[in-house]
Design a protein around this motif. Structure first.
Motif, PDB file in Angstrom:
ATOM      1  N   GLU A 251       0.752  -1.204  -0.072  1.00  0.00           N
ATOM      2  CA  GLU A 251       0.066   0.175   0.028  1.00  0.00           C
ATOM      3  C   GLU A 251       0.803   1.275   0.170  1.00  0.00           C
ATOM      4  O   GLU A 251       2.011   1.029   0.441  1.00  0.00           O
ATOM      5  N   ARG A 252       0.352   2.300  -0.401  1.00  0.00           N
ATOM      6  CA  ARG A 252       0.976   3.469  -0.459  1.00  0.00           C
ATOM      7  C   ARG A 252      -0.200   4.571  -0.310  1.00  0.00           C
ATOM      8  O   ARG A 252      -1.048   4.764  -0.886  1.00  0.00           O
ATOM      9  N   ASN A 253       0.331   5.789   0.453  1.00  0.00           N
ATOM     10  CA  ASN A 253      -0.412   6.972   0.526  1.00  0.00           C
ATOM     11  C   ASN A 253       0.597   8.111   0.854  1.00  0.00           C
ATOM     12  O   ASN A 253       1.801   7.981   0.445  1.00  0.00           O
ATOM     13  N   GLU A 254      -0.049   9.252   1.111  1.00  0.00           N
ATOM     14  CA  GLU A 254       0.763  10.660   1.054  1.00  0.00           C
ATOM     15  C   GLU A 254       1.695  10.478   2.426  1.00  0.00           C
ATOM     16  O   GLU A 254       2.856  11.258   2.611  1.00  0.00           O
ATOM     17  N   THR A 255       1.465   9.741   3.409  1.00  0.00           N
ATOM     18  CA  THR A 255       2.292   9.681   4.638  1.00  0.00           C
ATOM     19  C   THR A 255       3.377   8.468   4.503  1.00  0.00           C
ATOM     20  O   THR A 255       4.260   8.406   5.427  1.00  0.00           O
ATOM     21  N   GLU A 256       3.066   7.289   4.221  1.00  0.00           N
ATOM     22  CA  GLU A 256       3.791   6.090   4.236  1.00  0.00           C
ATOM     23  C   GLU A 256       3.826   5.256   3.176  1.00  0.00           C
ATOM     24  O   GLU A 256       2.642   5.112   2.111  1.00  0.00           O
ATOM     25  N   ILE A 257       4.550   4.286   2.823  1.00  0.00           N
ATOM     26  CA  ILE A 257       4.489   3.072   1.990  1.00  0.00           C
ATOM     27  C   ILE A 257       4.784   1.920   2.937  1.00  0.00           C
ATOM     28  O   ILE A 257       5.715   1.620   3.521  1.00  0.00           O
ATOM     29  N   LYS A 258       3.815   1.076   2.768  1.00  0.00           N
ATOM     30  CA  LYS A 258       3.737  -0.264   3.250  1.00  0.00           C
ATOM     31  C   LYS A 258       4.211  -1.470   2.405  1.00  0.00           C
ATOM     32  O   LYS A 258       3.917  -1.664   1.349  1.00  0.00           O
ATOM     33  N   VAL A 282      14.508  -2.697   0.485  1.00  0.00           N
ATOM     34  CA  VAL A 282      14.503  -1.565   1.329  1.00  0.00           C
ATOM     35  C   VAL A 282      15.921  -1.836   2.366  1.00  0.00           C
ATOM     36  O   VAL A 282      16.297  -2.821   2.719  1.00  0.00           O
ATOM     37  N   SER A 283      16.813  -0.914   2.135  1.00  0.00           N
ATOM     38  CA  SER A 283      18.176  -0.484   3.118  1.00  0.00           C
ATOM     39  C   SER A 283      17.760   0.172   4.033  1.00  0.00           C
ATOM     40  O   SER A 283      17.390   1.369   4.150  1.00  0.00           O
ATOM     41  N   VAL A 284      18.513  -0.510   5.407  1.00  0.00           N
ATOM     42  CA  VAL A 284      18.533   0.268   6.617  1.00  0.00           C
ATOM     43  C   VAL A 284      19.813   0.316   6.963  1.00  0.00           C
ATOM     44  O   VAL A 284      20.280  -0.890   7.353  1.00  0.00           O
ATOM     45  N   ARG A 285      20.240   1.365   7.454  1.00  0.00           N
ATOM     46  CA  ARG A 285      21.648   1.314   8.018  1.00  0.00           C
ATOM     47  C   ARG A 285      21.615   0.783   9.265  1.00  0.00           C
ATOM     48  O   ARG A 285      20.722   1.126  10.168  1.00  0.00           O
ATOM     49  N   PRO A 286      22.799   0.298   9.791  1.00  0.00           N
ATOM     50  CA  PRO A 286      22.838  -0.511  11.137  1.00  0.00           C
ATOM     51  C   PRO A 286      22.662   0.704  12.097  1.00  0.00           C
ATOM     52  O   PRO A 286      22.249   0.402  13.264  1.00  0.00           O
ATOM     53  N   GLU A 287      23.382   1.960  11.949  1.00  0.00           N
ATOM     54  CA  GLU A 287      23.336   3.085  13.037  1.00  0.00           C
ATOM     55  C   GLU A 287      21.792   3.439  13.318  1.00  0.00           C
ATOM     56  O   GLU A 287      21.646   4.081  14.068  1.00  0.00           O
ATOM     57  N   ALA A 288      20.959   3.137  12.298  1.00  0.00           N
ATOM     58  CA  ALA A 288      19.483   3.557  12.390  1.00  0.00           C
ATOM     59  C   ALA A 288      18.614   2.775  13.351  1.00  0.00           C
ATOM     60  O   ALA A 288      17.851   2.963  13.465  1.00  0.00           O
ATOM     61  N   LYS A 299       6.329   1.403  14.155  1.00  0.00           N
ATOM     62  CA  LYS A 299       5.975   0.526  13.361  1.00  0.00           C
ATOM     63  C   LYS A 299       6.826  -0.606  12.649  1.00  0.00           C
ATOM     64  O   LYS A 299       6.479  -1.815  12.491  1.00  0.00           O
ATOM     65  N   ASN A 300       8.117  -0.131  12.801  1.00  0.00           N
ATOM     66  CA  ASN A 300       8.867  -0.930  12.149  1.00  0.00           C
ATOM     67  C   ASN A 300       9.782  -1.692  13.563  1.00  0.00           C
ATOM     68  O   ASN A 300      10.677  -1.060  13.996  1.00  0.00           O
ATOM     69  N   ALA A 301       9.036  -2.379  14.430  1.00  0.00           N
ATOM     70  CA  ALA A 301       9.839  -2.989  15.671  1.00  0.00           C
ATOM     71  C   ALA A 301       9.421  -4.576  15.531  1.00  0.00           C
ATOM     72  O   ALA A 301       8.323  -4.931  15.288  1.00  0.00           O
ATOM     73  N   LYS A 347      17.144 -12.000  24.925  1.00  0.00           N
ATOM     74  CA  LYS A 347      15.855 -11.404  23.964  1.00  0.00           C
ATOM     75  C   LYS A 347      15.833 -10.036  23.924  1.00  0.00           C
ATOM     76  O   LYS A 347      15.724  -9.344  25.083  1.00  0.00           O
ATOM     77  N   ILE A 348      15.540  -9.414  22.712  1.00  0.00           N
ATOM     78  CA  ILE A 348      15.482  -7.879  22.530  1.00  0.00           C
ATOM     79  C   ILE A 348      14.432  -7.592  21.689  1.00  0.00           C
ATOM     80  O   ILE A 348      13.961  -8.450  21.134  1.00  0.00           O
ATOM     81  N   TYR A 349      14.190  -6.364  21.497  1.00  0.00           N
ATOM     82  CA  TYR A 349      13.693  -5.781  20.294  1.00  0.00           C
ATOM     83  C   TYR A 349      14.352  -4.847  19.546  1.00  0.00           C
ATOM     84  O   TYR A 349      15.279  -4.086  19.890  1.00  0.00           O
ATOM     85  N   VAL A 350      13.998  -4.604  18.355  1.00  0.00           N
ATOM     86  CA  VAL A 350      14.885  -3.637  17.528  1.00  0.00           C
ATOM     87  C   VAL A 350      13.866  -2.832  16.712  1.00  0.00           C
ATOM     88  O   VAL A 350      12.719  -3.318  16.619  1.00  0.00           O
ATOM     89  N   GLY A 351      14.120  -1.746  16.612  1.00  0.00           N
ATOM     90  CA  GLY A 351      13.167  -0.751  15.862  1.00  0.00           C
ATOM     91  C   GLY A 351      13.804   0.367  15.028  1.00  0.00           C
ATOM     92  O   GLY A 351      15.067   0.793  15.499  1.00  0.00           O
ATOM     93  N   TRP A 352      13.233   0.961  14.103  1.00  0.00           N
ATOM     94  CA  TRP A 352      13.695   2.056  13.496  1.00  0.00           C
ATOM     95  C   TRP A 352      12.595   2.945  12.799  1.00  0.00           C
ATOM     96  O   TRP A 352      11.483   2.369  12.815  1.00  0.00           O
ATOM     97  N   GLU A 353      12.810   4.158  12.537  1.00  0.00           N
ATOM     98  CA  GLU A 353      11.793   5.072  11.885  1.00  0.00           C
ATOM     99  C   GLU A 353      11.685   5.020  10.539  1.00  0.00           C
ATOM    100  O   GLU A 353      12.200   4.313   9.738  1.00  0.00           O
ATOM    101  N   HIS A 354      10.402   5.419  10.027  1.00  0.00           N
ATOM    102  CA  HIS A 354      10.045   5.601   8.707  1.00  0.00           C
ATOM    103  C   HIS A 354      11.025   6.029   7.747  1.00  0.00           C
ATOM    104  O   HIS A 354      11.486   5.461   6.779  1.00  0.00           O
ATOM    105  N   GLU A 355      11.675   6.926   8.139  1.00  0.00           N
ATOM    106  CA  GLU A 355      12.784   7.917   7.368  1.00  0.00           C
ATOM    107  C   GLU A 355      13.759   7.078   7.261  1.00  0.00           C
ATOM    108  O   GLU A 355      14.946   7.404   6.355  1.00  0.00           O
TER     109      GLU A 355
END
Length: 362
Positions: A251-258, A282-288, A299-301, A347-355
């Motif tokens: 899906e995609r809209n004005e605020t995000e792409i799924k 989809v590329s996500v840098r390790p420091e993010a 949402k990315n968790a 056991k942990i959780y990881v997460g990063w922002e949309h940007e």
């Protein structure tokens, strides 16, 4: 063929083949006046061959090469007014440093007084005044590298070409010399093309970088553009580290792409400026990527466990296996009070922002 006046050096459709191998494949590139441009890529990608074609040391099969607006396809190397520095420095061991510096000027029939003045000037530039009577055997690796640079600059060339000039130095000296080399290039104001496989060198020294793979340029941009906005999976993976997911846009809209990944994760990214097709990387840098003890409000968790950790001075590199068996790497800024959940098996959780998600067409 008309050449663009904004470039000191321009390659238009240059191809060089060795047998059945295209070392340089339809390469087009422009280097601006006084710019520090780097050809970056793995061994065998064609970057040194491209440099040798510009220097006239290799005859390309197709395309045009312009230097200062002049077509140089058939101009011999000695008439291209180019300074060259190679990884072995090629300093004449039987000559003093002064004789090494004077060699190119004597060939050009520069008078003795001018040679003396230039030798003094360029030894001062490379921070080695008073070294005129020494021999190469009396110099350290870093000093030889500086003399090789001075010998290339003393002829006051139109263009400076450097082929892996720091590769023979140890790590600490290499880091020191890349700062000094970039500083000297800006002091002299000479248009420079630098060849390296070392992404750290390229990122630290360059005004712009051209990333090469299999004879082709994958992307040209500033270090910031190349790192933060890769346009190709190879570029994202080669420059620094990256966690790369394959998937399809749901899906995609004005605020995000799924995006649904091939490993059954659901990721969310910001809308992209470029037109995206259905299948993407989809590329996500390790420091993010951040680590949490409890699930964060992102949402990315995703849940997972730490498989291994590496202490690398300023940061901790965490190898994580998510609950769906997807492997990711996170770089966490090091502190002396490392949380107890920073240990293998936790056991942990990881997460990063949309940007933090960069989308690349597959």
């Amino acid at each position: 063929m008309a050449v663009t006046k904004i470039f000191d050096v321009e390659l238009v459709g240059v191809t060089k083949t060795f047998g059945k191998v295209k070392a340089v494949d339809d390469m087009s590139l422009g280097i601006k006046p006084k710019e520090f441009m780097t050809l970056l890529g793995p061994s065998g990608c064609g970057k040194t061959t491209a440099l040798r074609c510009i220097a006239g040391l290799e005859k390309h099969d197709k395309g045009d090469i312009f230097i200062k607006g002049q077509l140089v396809n058939d101009v011999p190397p000695y008439r291209r007014n180019i300074g060259l520095v190679f990884q072995d420095y090629a300093i004449f061991p039987h000559m003093t440093i002064f004789e090494n510096l004077a060699f190119g000027l004597k060939i050009r029939k520069v008078d003795k007084e001018e040679i003396n003045e230039r030798a003094k000037k360029y030894l001062e530039l490379v921070r080695l005044p008073g070294y005129e009577e020494r021999y190469a055997s009396q110099l350290s690796g870093g000093e030889r590298q500086r003399i090789a640079l001075a010998r290339s600059l003393i002829i006051e060339p139109t263009l400076l070409l450097l082929d892996e000039p720091l590769s023979n130095l140890d790590l600490k000296l290499r880091v020191q010399m890349r700062v000094e080399l970039a500083t000297m290039q800006r002091e002299v104001g000479i248009t420079t093309l630098y060849v390296t496989h070392d992404q750290g060198e390229a990122m630290a020294m360059s005004d712009r970088i051209a990333v090469m793979d299999h004879g082709r340029i994958k992307q040209v941009g500033t270090p910031t553009e190349i790192y933060n906005f890769p346009q190709d999976k190879f570029v994202a993976d080669f420059i620094g580290e990256a966690n790369i997911f394959s998937g399809k846009i749901l899906e995609r809209n004005e605020t995000e792409i799924k995006i649904s990944t091939d490993s059954d994760l659901t990721l969310f990214a910001l809308p992209a400026e470029e037109e995206l097709k259905g299948s993407v990387y989809v590329s996500v840098r390790p420091e993010a990527i951040k680590l949490y003890k409890q699930r964060p409000p992102l949402k990315n968790a995703f849940g997972g466990s730490i498989e291994a950790i590496e202490y690398l001075g300023s940061y901790v590199k965490c190898h994580i296996c998510l609950n769906n068996n997807q492997k990711v790497v996170a770089h966490i800024l090091y502190t002396k009070q490392v949380p107890d959940y920073f240990s293998p098996g936790k056991k942990i959780y990881v997460g990063w922002e949309h940007e933090d998600c960069t989308l690349i067409n597959r």
